[in-house]
Design a protein around this motif. Structure first.
Motif, mmCIF file in Angstrom:
data_model
loop_
_atom_site.group_PDB
_atom_site.id
_atom_site.type_symbol
_atom_site.label_atom_id
_atom_site.label_comp_id
_atom_site.label_asym_id
_atom_site.label_seq_id
_atom_site.Cartn_x
_atom_site.Cartn_y
_atom_site.Cartn_z
ATOM 1 N N SER A 205 44.905 -41.398 -35.376
ATOM 2 C CA SER A 205 45.201 -40.747 -34.149
ATOM 3 C C SER A 205 46.239 -39.749 -34.352
ATOM 4 C CB SER A 205 45.408 -41.555 -33.190
ATOM 5 O OG SER A 205 46.424 -42.473 -33.465
ATOM 6 N N VAL A 206 46.129 -38.802 -33.257
ATOM 7 C CA VAL A 206 47.386 -37.789 -33.693
ATOM 8 C C VAL A 206 48.656 -38.121 -32.694
ATOM 9 C CG1 VAL A 206 48.127 -35.250 -33.056
ATOM 10 C CG2 VAL A 206 45.812 -35.789 -33.770
ATOM 11 N N LEU A 207 49.737 -38.053 -33.651
ATOM 12 C CA LEU A 207 50.999 -38.376 -32.768
ATOM 13 C C LEU A 207 51.723 -37.122 -32.227
ATOM 14 C CD1 LEU A 207 52.408 -41.189 -35.392
ATOM 15 C CD2 LEU A 207 51.674 -41.503 -33.010
ATOM 16 N N GLY A 208 51.559 -36.124 -33.162
ATOM 17 C CA GLY A 208 52.371 -34.808 -32.722
ATOM 18 C C GLY A 208 52.059 -33.640 -33.692
ATOM 19 N N GLU A 209 52.270 -32.379 -33.280
ATOM 20 C CA GLU A 209 51.872 -31.365 -34.377
ATOM 21 C C GLU A 209 53.417 -30.416 -34.178
ATOM 22 O OE1 GLU A 209 48.895 -27.798 -34.704
ATOM 23 O OE2 GLU A 209 48.514 -29.340 -33.180
ATOM 24 N N GLY A 210 53.697 -29.886 -35.261
ATOM 25 C CA GLY A 210 54.750 -28.811 -35.158
ATOM 26 C C GLY A 210 54.209 -27.682 -35.959
ATOM 27 N N ALA A 211 55.050 -26.644 -36.225
ATOM 28 C CA ALA A 211 54.675 -25.732 -36.879
ATOM 29 C C ALA A 211 54.007 -25.681 -38.358
ATOM 30 C CB ALA A 211 55.950 -24.693 -36.894
ATOM 31 N N HIS A 216 49.891 -37.820 -37.995
ATOM 32 C CA HIS A 216 48.817 -38.859 -37.271
ATOM 33 C C HIS A 216 49.318 -40.218 -37.591
ATOM 34 C CE1 HIS A 216 45.500 -35.621 -37.782
ATOM 35 N NE2 HIS A 216 46.424 -35.298 -38.564
ATOM 36 N N ARG A 217 48.719 -41.121 -36.768
ATOM 37 C CA ARG A 217 49.212 -42.526 -36.880
ATOM 38 C C ARG A 217 47.626 -43.010 -37.568
ATOM 39 N NH1 ARG A 217 51.298 -46.968 -33.824
ATOM 40 N NH2 ARG A 217 50.177 -48.923 -33.996
ATOM 41 N N MET A 218 48.195 -43.541 -38.830
ATOM 42 C CA MET A 218 47.030 -44.339 -39.793
ATOM 43 C C MET A 218 47.400 -45.740 -39.931
ATOM 44 S SD MET A 218 45.852 -40.773 -41.723
ATOM 45 C CE MET A 218 44.379 -41.330 -41.928
ATOM 46 N N VAL A 231 51.156 -46.640 -40.163
ATOM 47 C CA VAL A 231 52.178 -45.380 -40.929
ATOM 48 C C VAL A 231 51.828 -44.225 -40.084
ATOM 49 C CG1 VAL A 231 52.507 -46.432 -43.212
ATOM 50 C CG2 VAL A 231 50.339 -44.955 -42.600
ATOM 51 N N ALA A 232 52.893 -43.373 -40.464
ATOM 52 C CA ALA A 232 52.614 -42.000 -39.857
ATOM 53 C C ALA A 232 52.419 -41.037 -40.827
ATOM 54 C CB ALA A 232 54.120 -41.457 -39.285
ATOM 55 N N VAL A 233 51.304 -40.351 -40.851
ATOM 56 C CA VAL A 233 50.961 -39.397 -42.083
ATOM 57 C C VAL A 233 51.216 -37.893 -41.487
ATOM 58 C CG1 VAL A 233 49.004 -38.670 -43.722
ATOM 59 C CG2 VAL A 233 49.466 -41.099 -42.938
ATOM 60 N N LYS A 234 51.888 -37.146 -42.169
ATOM 61 C CA LYS A 234 52.055 -35.459 -41.830
ATOM 62 C C LYS A 234 51.095 -34.914 -42.870
ATOM 63 C CE LYS A 234 55.141 -31.992 -41.198
ATOM 64 N NZ LYS A 234 56.484 -31.333 -40.863
ATOM 65 N N LEU A 235 50.285 -34.056 -42.349
ATOM 66 C CA LEU A 235 49.359 -33.336 -43.060
ATOM 67 C C LEU A 235 49.621 -31.837 -43.053
ATOM 68 C CD1 LEU A 235 45.879 -34.941 -42.420
ATOM 69 C CD2 LEU A 235 47.391 -35.182 -44.399
#
Length: 428
Positions: A205-211, A216-218, A231-235
């Motif tokens: 599920s999306v936690l937030g978005e930056g530039a 994502h929360r996974m 965990v939080a996963v930054k793609l």
């Protein structure tokens, strides 16, 4: 807003105008707003030039022309007497004439273009405060910029600098500096990190978005699938941001190591089906939030705080010390955060427990630079932050304010380094 509405006269008296309709010519009807228009956003069109008499927009303060086809930054911008902010990202720019820079210029963003040289006039704009140049072809900065006494934020990442311009560190008000992704970068061994297969991550599920990416929360099924860990996963998106290239951010994050006041990764994602790069990080409590919002058009280089925010001294000290210790840890590893701001600090909203996040502007010390000089630049950023924290303490915090003031001295040689500041804070 639409061109049709402008032509009908529906927008009479407007202070802000945004038109994104694949324009190839500047609509003359815009001049009908000359007595009120303060912000003009023509991003995402196909303009190649602007009218020579653009200066008729005598109240215009902000112009955005990103994702157009200018090639040359239009000289007419320099004739706008009130214009202080220009944003032209990914606009096809190869050249910036000196006459295109208005006398009141305060904030210039020309990220992700093909600019190879900057005009000497850039250093002759006394109000210049923010300069974002990442993702171009620059090999040098104009020497006149060394006189930019009000310049506080500089982004030169992902250019073609062979030699570090040493005078940059002596700018008296510089606090936020992004400089990664240039040929002067020192060779460094690959960071040792855990590889986390994409197949071991699920339930996004999306936690937030930056530039630079989407967080994502996974759930991470590590050695024991029955004990999945949130965990939080930054793609990473992989594109150029105003701070620099996403892969430089990833490299910095993999080098920071573990620290209780940093959002340090647990490992790097491997095997993503679309080849996307990503990092797995500890998941912070849902109640944690940014200490402040990012700068506005008006504040330029200062964060925007909730007017109702009040701290007791214990929480203020815990915040200031936690960020100082995190920054000291980075400096010891040869890294500069580059974006030490309240909006990049996540905290518990009460006690002052916090972590420093967002490493988009982080960089290793360039070859030929003195690490202490760059650390002293970042000391000013911490000093500004500490002063903001002290200002929001309900009963005042003179001792913290005194430390913050020392960190902001125009003469870098009089500023303390972060280890000394940490010692002073622990003694309070």
């Amino acid at each position: 807003m639409s061109l049709a509405a402008l032509r009908r006269g529906d927008l009479a008296g407007a202070r802000v105008l945004r038109i994104n309709e694949d324009l190839t010519e500047f609509p003359d009807e815009i001049f009908g707003l000359a007595d009120t228009l303060e912000m003009l956003d023509l991003s995402g069109n196909r303009l190649t030039t602007l009218p020579a008499d653009l200066g008729r927009l005598h109240r215009l303060k902000i112009f955005f022309g990103s994702r157009n086809r200018f090639d040359i930054l239009p000289a007419a911008l320099g004739d706008c007497p009130s214009l202080s902010q220009i944003g032209c990202r990914d606009a096809g720019l190869t050249h910036i004439p000196g006459e295109s820079l208005p006398p009141a210029l305060r904030w210039l963003t020309v990220t992700d273009n093909a600019i190879a040289e900057l005009p000497a006039a850039l250093g002759q704009r006394p109000a210049l405060q923010k300069l974002l140049l990442s993702g171009n072809r620059l090999r040098a900065l104009p020497e006149t910029l060394s006189a930019a006494g009000n310049l506080e934020l500089l982004r030169i990442s992902a250019n073609a600098f062979d030699v570090w311009p040493g005078w940059v560190a002596s700018l008296p008000r510089l606090a936020w500096l992004a400089m990664a992704g240039n040929p002067y970068d020192p060779p460094r061994p690959p960071a040792e990190h855990r590889q986390i297969p994409w197949s071991s991550l699920s339930a996004s599920s999306v936690l937030g978005e930056g530039a630079s990416g989407v967080v994502h929360r996974m759930l991470w099924k590590a050695a024991d699938p029955a004990a999945a860990q949130p965990v939080a996963v930054k793609l990473f998106k992989g594109r150029m941001t105003s701070d620099g290239a996403a892969l430089d951010e990833m490299a910095a994050m993999l080098a920071i190591g573990q620290h209780p006041h940093l959002t340090a990764p647990l490992g790097a994602v491997t095997g993503h089906p679309e080849g996307v790069d990503g990092l797995v990080m500890p998941l912070l409590p849902e109640s944690w939030r940014p200490l402040a919002g990012p700068p506005s058009f008006e504040t330029c280089s200062r964060d925007v705080y909730d007017p109702a925010l009040r701290l007791d001294r214990a929480a203020g000290l815990r915040l200031a010390l936690g960020v100082a210790e995190a920054t000291s840890h980075l400096h010891a590893r040869g890294l500069i955060h580059g974006d030490l701001y309240a909006h990049n600090i996540l905290w518990d909203g009460e006690r002052g427990e916090a972590v420093l996040s967002d490493f988009g502007a982080a960089a290793f010390c360039p070859s030929g630079a003195k690490p202490a000089d760059l650390q002293l630049v970042e000391m000013r950023a911490w000093g500004i932050l500490a002063a903001e924290i002290a200002d929001r303490c309900t009963d005042g915090f003179p001792a913290l304010q005194d430390i913050a003031t020392r960190c902001q001295q125009p003469d870098l040689t009089t500023r303390p380094l972060m280890d000394a500041v940490c010692a002073d804070l622990r003694s309070l």
